[in-house]
Motif scaffolding. Sequence first.
Motif, mmCIF file in Angstrom:
data_model
loop_
_atom_site.group_PDB
_atom_site.id
_atom_site.type_symbol
_atom_site.label_atom_id
_atom_site.label_comp_id
_atom_site.label_asym_id
_atom_site.label_seq_id
_atom_site.Cartn_x
_atom_site.Cartn_y
_atom_site.Cartn_z
ATOM 1 N N PRO A 129 0.825 -1.212 0.000
ATOM 2 C CA PRO A 129 0.000 0.000 0.000
ATOM 3 C C PRO A 129 0.859 1.262 0.000
ATOM 4 C CG PRO A 129 0.173 -0.821 2.224
ATOM 5 C CD PRO A 129 0.967 -1.768 1.356
ATOM 6 N N GLU A 130 0.230 2.377 -0.265
ATOM 7 C CA GLU A 130 0.929 3.660 -0.261
ATOM 8 C C GLU A 130 1.544 3.962 1.106
ATOM 9 O OE1 GLU A 130 -0.751 8.100 -0.762
ATOM 10 O OE2 GLU A 130 -1.113 6.794 -2.502
ATOM 11 N N VAL A 179 1.163 3.386 -6.616
ATOM 12 C CA VAL A 179 1.915 3.410 -5.365
ATOM 13 C C VAL A 179 3.390 3.726 -5.640
ATOM 14 C CG1 VAL A 179 2.565 2.079 -3.317
ATOM 15 C CG2 VAL A 179 0.292 1.790 -4.320
#
Length: 375
Positions: A129-130, A179
């Motif tokens: 994830p970011e 991302v």
Amino acid sequence: MTVPGIETEVLRPHAEDAFAGELKALAAADDRPRPARWRLSPWAVATYLLGGTLPGGTSRTKSGGGTVITPKYVGPRRVVEVAVTTLATDRALLLLGVPGTAKTWVSEHLAAAVSGDSTLLVQGTAGTPEEAIRYGWNYARLLAEGPSRAALVPSPVMRAMATGATARVEELTRIPADVQDTLITVLSEKTLPIPELGEEVQAVRGFNLIATANDRDRGVNELSSALRRRFNTVVLPLPATAEAEVDIVARRVGQIGRSLDLPAAPEGTDEIRRVVTVFRELRDGVTADGRTKLKSPSGTLSTAEAISVVTGGLALAAHFGDGVLRAGDVAAGIMGAVIRDPGADRLVWQEYLEAVVRERDGWKDFYRACREAAA
């Protein structure tokens, strides 16, 4: 985590721990200029990776009395020099190469030598994830207190920016493209905004980032041109010669074997050479003498896979044999590495066995072992 009363030993120490003695000796002998917050000069970092002998010293010595720095990477010197020099500038470093070219290994040792800490790591996957690159939140504190620095959970990249250290992003091309692009502001502006707090983290001198990537495996996401421009790309090649690859495999198998308490295999060089020969010929699509064209299997048959095959064979020889590495100990491992697609790869392997291995002088035992493993 340690359990009270139980003695534990780390299976694979971080580079800065495993080679602490060499790093200390290099730091003591290093009288060259060091970039801000670097533990060693660029010259010493390159020596740490490529190996050498330092004047004087009392730890590991040769007959001349100098401390021996073991090579961590066997390959072109210029590749290492360009990589180290990149980290001394404001450009991030992208180590690019096919699987098994020691990208992660080089990344870890570069971070250990430059910052003394190789653990500021983001492991790239399809689900990264970011927040893994930017920051996350301690949701219990966030709900209780609202957005605050105390509730913020910094990513390895943010911690590296704040301390002037080296961050690592492994398998960058496995991370989703949106991302990946989180890194653009970090690498271009050297800033990581925190809009929830109206603040930002600015990188201090010494910060840089090493990413690794390959473009051959499945599940690869191309880097945007904007992100790629932020990196200086260094391509790590496959070993140029069979002897160089044999040396790499033997060296790494020895290190892994010692960590697993496996016996040394001085008589195993011939089997290592055969494993390397098989991998190189199938990888290149031609026999070593250039006379016979071959079909290549779907796998990469990398040096890392050769190390795994030989290590597995050494374990078989130690636990179920007489401790001597033989053809029968590596045959099944080679088959497992070659045959990834049960249909097409099996035919490629059978053709190679019958057309090349069967006819090669001194390889009868290997041919029999492979046929038995396939039965």
